[in-house]
Design an enzyme around this catalytic site. Structure first.
Site, PDB file in Angstrom:
ATOM      1  N   GLU A 105      11.822   6.090  44.070  1.00 31.90           N
ATOM      2  CA  GLU A 105      12.602   6.830  43.065  1.00 31.90           C
ATOM      3  C   GLU A 105      12.980   5.875  41.929  1.00 31.90           C
ATOM      4  OE1 GLU A 105      13.205   9.263  41.394  1.00 31.90           O
ATOM      5  OE2 GLU A 105      14.502  10.631  42.501  1.00 31.90           O
ATOM      6  N   ASP A 106      13.212   6.421  40.735  1.00 22.82           N
ATOM      7  CA  ASP A 106      13.625   5.567  39.621  1.00 22.82           C
ATOM      8  C   ASP A 106      15.117   5.232  39.680  1.00 22.82           C
ATOM      9  OD1 ASP A 106      14.371   8.194  39.054  1.00 22.82           O
ATOM     10  OD2 ASP A 106      13.656   8.193  36.991  1.00 22.82           O
ATOM     11  N   ARG A 171      10.430   6.297  27.882  1.00 25.25           N
ATOM     12  CA  ARG A 171       9.805   5.857  29.138  1.00 25.25           C
ATOM     13  C   ARG A 171       8.972   4.594  28.937  1.00 25.25           C
ATOM     14  NH1 ARG A 171      10.537  10.097  32.860  1.00 25.25           N
ATOM     15  NH2 ARG A 171      10.399  12.192  32.012  1.00 25.25           N
TER      16      ARG A 171
HETATM   17  P1  IMP Z   1      20.305  12.823  41.079  1.00 29.14           P
HETATM   18  O1  IMP Z   1      19.740  14.008  41.795  1.00 29.14           O
HETATM   19  O2  IMP Z   1      21.573  13.153  40.373  1.00 29.14           O
HETATM   20  O3  IMP Z   1      20.450  11.598  41.965  1.00 29.14           O
HETATM   21  O4  IMP Z   1      19.341  12.509  39.876  1.00 29.14           O
HETATM   22  C1  IMP Z   1      18.195  11.808  40.016  1.00 29.14           C
HETATM   23  C2  IMP Z   1      17.336  11.972  38.799  1.00 29.14           C
HETATM   24  O5  IMP Z   1      18.071  12.208  37.589  1.00 29.14           O
HETATM   25  C3  IMP Z   1      16.586  10.694  38.553  1.00 29.14           C
HETATM   26  O6  IMP Z   1      15.381  10.658  39.276  1.00 29.14           O
HETATM   27  C4  IMP Z   1      16.392  10.712  37.048  1.00 29.14           C
HETATM   28  O7  IMP Z   1      15.216  11.423  36.729  1.00 29.14           O
HETATM   29  C5  IMP Z   1      17.587  11.451  36.517  1.00 29.14           C
HETATM   30  N1  IMP Z   1      18.638  10.506  36.078  1.00 29.14           N
HETATM   31  C6  IMP Z   1      19.844  10.286  36.633  1.00 29.14           C
HETATM   32  N2  IMP Z   1      20.531   9.346  35.969  1.00 29.14           N
HETATM   33  C7  IMP Z   1      19.719   8.926  34.968  1.00 29.14           C
HETATM   34  C8  IMP Z   1      19.855   7.926  33.919  1.00 29.14           C
HETATM   35  O8  IMP Z   1      20.849   7.203  33.770  1.00 29.14           O
HETATM   36  N3  IMP Z   1      18.787   7.812  33.086  1.00 29.14           N
HETATM   37  C9  IMP Z   1      17.653   8.556  33.193  1.00 29.14           C
HETATM   38  N4  IMP Z   1      17.493   9.483  34.147  1.00 29.14           N
HETATM   39  C10 IMP Z   1      18.512   9.666  35.032  1.00 29.14           C
END
Ligand code: IMP
Length: 190
Positions: A105-106, A171
């Protein structure tokens, strides 16, 4: 019309993690994974699109045999807030039953996307399932989730670069950064 510069670097306010820091950390993570999975075969699955650059660099630091696959899950639109809903838009093609799986995951923010994906893969009965993230934002967590491997811990700010986007932009930055303030208003201008 959105405001953006001809050179993407000019829309950046602050670099948080440099190219060199990322390169070093990715090599360390690859070495750690190679040690942990010694003698095993691994299926490495990355989450599109954000994890693609991290994934491409990471697998070149892993020396155990691997197969690769990808999954696309949407929980965000063109905003910086989680919608709370996760939808699989592209599934994996590899059967993972009885396999060692590493999910790449990123960034883990609320944790909603990853906890959904973890449960989704667990149902397919892998021999093991671990998670690696380039960035962890623990203060934003809504569900309990601790990555097995983490590149860097960041604060509760929206970051871009090295695969991570804001409204599909940035990106291609080779580092992790915070955009200039006017970038956040681009959606309204469009
Ligand atoms: P989660 O479900 O809230 O943990 O969100 C995960 C996804 O939201 C990541 O895989 C990103 O694609 C996006 N995301 C969350 N925070 C960031 C950020 O600070 N920058 C860019 N994308 C983010």
């Amino acid at each position: 019309m959105a405001h953006f510069s001809a050179n993407v670097h000019e829309d950046i306010k602050k670099v948080l993690i440099t190219e060199e820091q990322i390169r070093k950390r990715v090599e360390e993570l690859g070495a750690q994974i190679s040690e942990d999975y010694a003698g095993k075969e691994l299926v490495v699955i990355f989450v599109l699109k954000g994890a693609s650059i991290f994934f491409a660099d990471l697998i070149r630091s892993i020396v155990v045999p691997i197969r690769i696959d990808s999954i696309a899950a949407a929980s965000y639109g063109n905003t910086t807030k989680s919608s709370g809903t996760v939808r699989i838009e592209k599934d994996i093609e590899t059967p993972i039953e009885g396999k060692h799986v590493l999910l790449v995951e990123d960034i883990i923010d609320t944790g909603l996307t990853l906890s959904y994906l973890k449960a989704y893969f667990e149902r397919q009965k892998p021999a093991s399932l671990r998670v690696i993230t380039l960035l962890d934002k623990p203060v934003a967590r809504k569900v309990q989730l601790v990555p097995d491997y983490n590149g860097f811990t960041v604060g509760n700010e929206f970051v871009v670069g090295y695969g991570l986007d804001y409204a599909q932009r940035f990106r291609n930055l080779p580092y992790i950064a915070i955009p200039k303030d006017y970038v956040w208003n681009d959606e309204e201008k469009e």
